[in-house]
Design a protein around this motif. Structure first.
Motif, PDB file in Angstrom:
ATOM      1  N   GLU A  65       0.832  -1.213   0.000  1.00 24.18           N
ATOM      2  CA  GLU A  65       0.000   0.000   0.000  1.00 24.18           C
ATOM      3  C   GLU A  65       0.865   1.262   0.000  1.00 24.18           C
ATOM      4  O   GLU A  65       0.544   2.240  -0.677  1.00 24.18           O
ATOM      5  CB  GLU A  65      -0.937   0.008   1.205  1.00 24.18           C
ATOM      6  N   ILE A  66       1.952   1.231   0.754  1.00 19.53           N
ATOM      7  CA  ILE A  66       2.869   2.378   0.796  1.00 19.53           C
ATOM      8  C   ILE A  66       3.455   2.619  -0.591  1.00 19.53           C
ATOM      9  O   ILE A  66       3.527   3.758  -1.056  1.00 19.53           O
ATOM     10  CB  ILE A  66       3.973   2.157   1.844  1.00 19.53           C
ATOM     11  N   LYS A  67       3.834   1.552  -1.268  1.00 18.13           N
ATOM     12  CA  LYS A  67       4.391   1.682  -2.617  1.00 18.13           C
ATOM     13  C   LYS A  67       3.402   2.361  -3.554  1.00 18.13           C
ATOM     14  O   LYS A  67       3.788   3.161  -4.402  1.00 18.13           O
ATOM     15  CB  LYS A  67       4.784   0.314  -3.167  1.00 18.13           C
ATOM     16  N   ARG A  68       2.115   2.062  -3.392  1.00 13.31           N
ATOM     17  CA  ARG A  68       1.091   2.675  -4.241  1.00 13.31           C
ATOM     18  C   ARG A  68       0.954   4.172  -3.979  1.00 13.31           C
ATOM     19  O   ARG A  68       0.500   4.913  -4.840  1.00 13.31           O
ATOM     20  CB  ARG A  68      -0.254   1.996  -4.028  1.00 13.31           C
ATOM     21  N   GLY A  69       1.328   4.594  -2.766  1.00 12.00           N
ATOM     22  CA  GLY A  69       1.165   5.997  -2.404  1.00 12.00           C
ATOM     23  C   GLY A  69       2.425   6.833  -2.485  1.00 12.00           C
ATOM     24  O   GLY A  69       2.427   7.993  -2.090  1.00 12.00           O
ATOM     25  N   ILE A  70       3.498   6.258  -3.005  1.00 15.67           N
ATOM     26  CA  ILE A  70       4.757   7.005  -3.099  1.00 15.67           C
ATOM     27  C   ILE A  70       4.653   8.061  -4.201  1.00 15.67           C
ATOM     28  O   ILE A  70       4.155   7.790  -5.295  1.00 15.67           O
ATOM     29  CB  ILE A  70       5.945   6.064  -3.365  1.00 15.67           C
ATOM     30  N   SER A  71       5.128   9.240  -3.868  1.00 15.24           N
ATOM     31  CA  SER A  71       5.175  10.326  -4.849  1.00 15.24           C
ATOM     32  C   SER A  71       6.532  11.023  -4.721  1.00 15.24           C
ATOM     33  O   SER A  71       7.288  10.756  -3.786  1.00 15.24           O
ATOM     34  CB  SER A  71       4.052  11.329  -4.589  1.00 15.24           C
ATOM     35  N   ILE A  72       6.802  11.899  -5.624  1.00 13.05           N
ATOM     36  CA  ILE A  72       8.052  12.664  -5.573  1.00 13.05           C
ATOM     37  C   ILE A  72       8.124  13.460  -4.271  1.00 13.05           C
ATOM     38  O   ILE A  72       9.178  13.623  -3.685  1.00 13.05           O
ATOM     39  CB  ILE A  72       8.170  13.596  -6.804  1.00 13.05           C
ATOM     40  N   GLN A  73       6.969  13.939  -3.797  1.00 15.15           N
ATOM     41  CA  GLN A  73       6.937  14.761  -2.584  1.00 15.15           C
ATOM     42  C   GLN A  73       7.273  13.971  -1.315  1.00 15.15           C
ATOM     43  O   GLN A  73       7.814  14.526  -0.373  1.00 15.15           O
ATOM     44  CB  GLN A  73       5.560  15.424  -2.408  1.00 15.15           C
ATOM     45  N   ASN A  74       6.950  12.685  -1.267  1.00 15.12           N
ATOM     46  CA  ASN A  74       7.164  11.923  -0.028  1.00 15.12           C
ATOM     47  C   ASN A  74       8.228  10.837  -0.130  1.00 15.12           C
ATOM     48  O   ASN A  74       8.449  10.094   0.815  1.00 15.12           O
ATOM     49  CB  ASN A  74       5.843  11.327   0.467  1.00 15.12           C
ATOM     50  N   ILE A  75       8.890  10.740  -1.264  1.00 12.54           N
ATOM     51  CA  ILE A  75       9.806   9.629  -1.495  1.00 12.54           C
ATOM     52  C   ILE A  75      10.998   9.621  -0.524  1.00 12.54           C
ATOM     53  O   ILE A  75      11.389   8.569  -0.034  1.00 12.54           O
ATOM     54  CB  ILE A  75      10.265   9.572  -2.968  1.00 12.54           C
ATOM     55  N   ASP A  76      11.545  10.782  -0.214  1.00  8.72           N
ATOM     56  CA  ASP A  76      12.678  10.831   0.718  1.00  8.72           C
ATOM     57  C   ASP A  76      12.254  10.392   2.112  1.00  8.72           C
ATOM     58  O   ASP A  76      12.958   9.627   2.782  1.00  8.72           O
ATOM     59  CB  ASP A  76      13.287  12.237   0.784  1.00  8.72           C
ATOM     60  N   PHE A  77      11.088  10.866   2.545  1.00 11.88           N
ATOM     61  CA  PHE A  77      10.573  10.479   3.854  1.00 11.88           C
ATOM     62  C   PHE A  77      10.315   8.976   3.913  1.00 11.88           C
ATOM     63  O   PHE A  77      10.688   8.311   4.888  1.00 11.88           O
ATOM     64  CB  PHE A  77       9.290  11.253   4.164  1.00 11.88           C
ATOM     65  N   LEU A  78       9.713   8.423   2.871  1.00 11.66           N
ATOM     66  CA  LEU A  78       9.405   6.988   2.870  1.00 11.66           C
ATOM     67  C   LEU A  78      10.664   6.137   2.788  1.00 11.66           C
ATOM     68  O   LEU A  78      10.725   5.049   3.362  1.00 11.66           O
ATOM     69  CB  LEU A  78       8.431   6.657   1.745  1.00 11.66           C
ATOM     70  N   ARG A  79      11.682   6.647   2.099  1.00 12.25           N
ATOM     71  CA  ARG A  79      12.956   5.927   2.089  1.00 12.25           C
ATOM     72  C   ARG A  79      13.558   5.912   3.489  1.00 12.25           C
ATOM     73  O   ARG A  79      14.126   4.913   3.924  1.00 12.25           O
ATOM     74  CB  ARG A  79      13.917   6.533   1.072  1.00 12.25           C
ATOM     75  N   SER A  80      13.419   6.989   4.247  1.00 15.71           N
ATOM     76  CA  SER A  80      13.926   7.018   5.622  1.00 15.71           C
ATOM     77  C   SER A  80      13.144   6.048   6.512  1.00 15.71           C
ATOM     78  O   SER A  80      13.716   5.413   7.397  1.00 15.71           O
ATOM     79  CB  SER A  80      13.894   8.433   6.202  1.00 15.71           C
ATOM     80  N   ILE A  81      11.852   5.904   6.262  1.00 19.18           N
ATOM     81  CA  ILE A  81      11.044   4.920   6.992  1.00 19.18           C
ATOM     82  C   ILE A  81      11.534   3.510   6.657  1.00 19.18           C
ATOM     83  O   ILE A  81      11.657   2.655   7.543  1.00 19.18           O
ATOM     84  CB  ILE A  81       9.543   5.066   6.641  1.00 19.18           C
ATOM     85  N   ALA A  82      11.817   3.275   5.390  1.00 25.55           N
ATOM     86  CA  ALA A  82      12.339   1.963   4.972  1.00 25.55           C
ATOM     87  C   ALA A  82      13.661   1.668   5.664  1.00 25.55           C
ATOM     88  O   ALA A  82      13.896   0.547   6.125  1.00 25.55           O
ATOM     89  CB  ALA A  82      12.500   1.924   3.456  1.00 25.55           C
ATOM     90  N   ASP A  83      14.522   2.667   5.761  1.00 29.22           N
ATOM     91  CA  ASP A  83      15.797   2.498   6.474  1.00 29.22           C
ATOM     92  C   ASP A  83      15.562   2.203   7.950  1.00 29.22           C
ATOM     93  O   ASP A  83      16.179   1.301   8.519  1.00 29.22           O
ATOM     94  CB  ASP A  83      16.668   3.754   6.351  1.00 29.22           C
ATOM     95  N   LYS A  84      14.670   2.966   8.558  1.00 34.14           N
ATOM     96  CA  LYS A  84      14.377   2.807   9.990  1.00 34.14           C
ATOM     97  C   LYS A  84      13.928   1.386  10.313  1.00 34.14           C
ATOM     98  O   LYS A  84      14.362   0.792  11.295  1.00 34.14           O
ATOM     99  CB  LYS A  84      13.292   3.802  10.408  1.00 34.14           C
ATOM    100  N   HIS A  85      13.054   0.835   9.461  1.00 31.69           N
ATOM    101  CA  HIS A  85      12.500  -0.498   9.715  1.00 31.69           C
ATOM    102  C   HIS A  85      13.265  -1.616   8.999  1.00 31.69           C
ATOM    103  O   HIS A  85      12.845  -2.774   9.052  1.00 31.69           O
ATOM    104  CB  HIS A  85      11.032  -0.538   9.304  1.00 31.69           C
ATOM    105  N   LYS A  86      14.357  -1.226   8.327  1.00 32.08           N
ATOM    106  CA  LYS A  86      15.179  -2.195   7.590  1.00 32.08           C
ATOM    107  C   LYS A  86      14.352  -2.986   6.560  1.00 32.08           C
ATOM    108  O   LYS A  86      14.442  -4.202   6.469  1.00 32.08           O
ATOM    109  CB  LYS A  86      15.897  -3.135   8.564  1.00 32.08           C
ATOM    110  N   LYS A  87      13.554  -2.264   5.799  1.00 28.89           N
ATOM    111  CA  LYS A  87      12.726  -2.853   4.748  1.00 28.89           C
ATOM    112  C   LYS A  87      13.374  -2.563   3.401  1.00 28.89           C
ATOM    113  O   LYS A  87      13.101  -1.577   2.735  1.00 28.89           O
ATOM    114  CB  LYS A  87      11.291  -2.297   4.798  1.00 28.89           C
ATOM    115  N   GLU A  88      14.290  -3.446   3.026  1.00 31.48           N
ATOM    116  CA  GLU A  88      15.106  -3.243   1.827  1.00 31.48           C
ATOM    117  C   GLU A  88      14.276  -3.163   0.553  1.00 31.48           C
ATOM    118  O   GLU A  88      14.600  -2.382  -0.336  1.00 31.48           O
ATOM    119  CB  GLU A  88      16.164  -4.346   1.702  1.00 31.48           C
TER     120      GLU A  88
END
Length: 102
Positions: A65-88
């Protein structure tokens, strides 16, 4: 929690304040129906809850669901969430999307 020496075993109401009501409600809804329908911010909170409760199937659904909602505006934030939770897989998805839009 409801057995042995835990204080919750004698309580008729157990309160949790770590996550919002809407996220707990969505968690229970998912357990019974397999359906997730939340805005991005609550979806990220649900992902965190799924990780805490070791609900790997829900984790995967949240990431989809997160992948479906990724946009240019939130991509950096979501990448940091992926790093935080170690979701490669989410991190790689963000990086691929960034490189396509560069």
């Amino acid at each position: 929690m409801f057995g042995r020496d835990w204080t919750e075993k004698d309580q008729s109401v157990i309160e949790h304040h770590d996550y919002s009501y809407i996220v707990y409600k969505s968690f229970l809804k998912y357990l019974y129906t397999g359906v997730i329908s939340l805005p991005m911010q609550e979806l990220l909170e649900l992902l965190d809850l799924a990780i805490v409760y070791c609900e790997t199937k829900l984790e995967r659904c949240c990431i989809q669901e997160i992948k479906r909602g990724i946009s240019i505006q939130n991509i950096d934030f979501l990448r940091s969430i992926a790093d935080k939770h170690k979701k490669e897989d989410l991190k790689i998805f963000c990086l691929c999307l960034e490189s396509r839009n560069s």
